[in-house]
Design an enzyme around this catalytic site. Structure first.
Site, PDB file in Angstrom:
ATOM      1  CD  GLU A  14      64.241 -13.067 -25.111  1.00 13.32           C
ATOM      2  OE1 GLU A  14      64.333 -12.607 -26.264  1.00 13.32           O
ATOM      3  OE2 GLU A  14      64.500 -14.254 -24.825  1.00 13.32           O
ATOM      4  CG  HIS A  16      63.877 -14.558 -19.206  1.00 20.11           C
ATOM      5  ND1 HIS A  16      62.676 -14.106 -19.687  1.00 20.11           N
ATOM      6  CD2 HIS A  16      64.601 -14.905 -20.294  1.00 20.11           C
ATOM      7  CE1 HIS A  16      62.658 -14.197 -21.004  1.00 20.11           C
ATOM      8  NE2 HIS A  16      63.823 -14.668 -21.398  1.00 20.11           N
ATOM      9  CG  HIS A 167      60.330 -15.906 -24.437  1.00 17.51           C
ATOM     10  ND1 HIS A 167      60.493 -17.249 -24.153  1.00 17.51           N
ATOM     11  CD2 HIS A 167      61.532 -15.312 -24.244  1.00 17.51           C
ATOM     12  CE1 HIS A 167      61.767 -17.446 -23.796  1.00 17.51           C
ATOM     13  NE2 HIS A 167      62.410 -16.298 -23.837  1.00 17.51           N
ATOM     14  CG  ASP A 287      67.278 -14.888 -23.755  1.00 16.50           C
ATOM     15  OD1 ASP A 287      66.557 -14.963 -22.738  1.00 16.50           O
ATOM     16  OD2 ASP A 287      67.268 -15.728 -24.661  1.00 16.50           O
TER      17      ASP A 287
HETATM   18 MN    MN Z   1      64.454 -15.618 -23.314  1.00 19.78          MN
END
Ligand code: MN
Length: 335
Positions: A14, A16, A167, A287
């Site tokens: 996850e 980004h 998500h 994340d």
């Molecule tokens: Mn995220």
């Protein structure tokens, strides 16, 4: 203090980035934040070659699957623009990933305003660029995906054998319960409620019965769903709803629905999720850049797991899911 060489290898999914011009779609989420904070975030979201790799190296993250930060083209009102810009985003990402093919994989960005185009773009990116699946940022302009018009997308994901990461997105309509409490409508609480609800819409809408080999990924330790499996089963069985499922609801959560640890660096929560779903259903993630890579890595290395379980969570399950490991690697982990 462990050195890099003896840290457990990790795969993170996850993680980004943001393509040039896509910050406009995120503006409603960043508008209230201090300008210097947003500038630092933007710098990390647009970097592929420096700090991102340095942090991965420090934590022994061998491979990261990258995705456009929310909401991307899912906030685009013009369907043709959404379809075109999703494709541009994927071409941008493919070029960046190709610079570090051993370190980065990619989740496609798709315009679910048009489910047929989303399915086509998913297939194109998997076939042409070796993308690992798609990450979708919750609803698209208030539309959820359990209805038959989205089956073309789910069918394609199953046929390609790639997972779809669901998500968070902001509520399509904030509930009255949280009115006047923006702090509870965001990432601290509301996004998880929204995303868990969306996953349950897919489950109770029969998507996993129609596509039994489909894999959906949920972040943030499963958006609290692991802890509600028993109650969902018992109350679904107790009250007539007119809905028929092939299996108990809990049985989809941990088989069709896998979870990542992103942003929940809590050992009791991890042990609870593994207890509910099994070690094969829980995958490490950070994340990035919203959470700390160092904290996530230190957490998973120190969590009270046996070494086989730690290996599954850190990289074994991801190698199986993305077909990254050799047969020997997977056999060693008995997966
Ligand atoms: Mn995220």
């Amino acid at each position: 203090m462990k050195t890099m060489m003896n840290r457990t290898p990790k795969i993170a999914l996850e993680e980004h980035f943001s393509a040039p011009g896509f910050d406009a779609y995120s503006a409603k989420y960043t508008r209230a934040l201090p300008a210097d904070f947003v500038a630092r975030l933007d710098a990390r979201l647009s970097d592929f070659d420096d700090q991102r790799l340095a942090e991965m190296d420090a934590g022994n993250i061998e491979f990261a699957v990258l995705s456009q930060t929310m909401p991307g083209v899912q906030a685009e009102m013009d369907v043709a623009s959404a379809v075109r810009r999703a494709r541009e985003n994927n071409e941008f990402l493919a070029e960046r990933v190709a610079r570090h093919p051993k370190r980065f994989g990619a989740f496609a960005h798709v315009a679910l305003q048009d489910p047929h185009e989303a399915a086509r773009e998913l297939e194109r990116t998997v076939v042409e660029h070796g993308f690992k699946g798609a990450l979708i940022n919750g609803h698209t302009l208030g539309r959820y995906y359990e209805g038959g018009e989205f089956d073309v997308f789910w069918e394609r994901a199953q046929a390609l054998g790639v997972p779809i990461y669901l998500h968070p997105n902001a509520f399509s309509q904030p509930p009255a319960l949280l009115e006047g409490m923006p702090v509870l409508q965001g990432a601290a609480w509301g996004w998880g409620v929204e995303t868990a609800g969306h996953a349950l819409r897919l489950l109770f809408g029969g998507v996993f019965d129609r596509y039994p080999r489909l894999t959906l990924l949920l972040g943030h330790m499963g958006e609290a769903l692991p802890y509600q499996r028993r109650r969902i089963d018992s109350r679904f069985a107790a009250y007539p709803s007119g809905i028929k499922l092939a299996r108990k609801p809990s049985e989809y959560i941990g088989s069709n629905i896998l979870i990542t640890t992103s942003g929940v660096c809590s050992a009791p929560a991890l042990l609870g999720a593994i207890g509910e779903l099994g070690a094969q259903a829980v995958l490490f993630s950070v994340d990035y850049p919203y959470e700390s890579t160092a904290e996530a890595c230190t957490f998973i290395e120190g969590a009270p797991l046996d070494e086989r379980t730690r290996a599954l969570v850190c990289y074994g399950n991801a190698r199986r899911l993305f077909k990254l490991g050799s047969p020997q690697d997977l056999a060693l982990l008995q997966i």
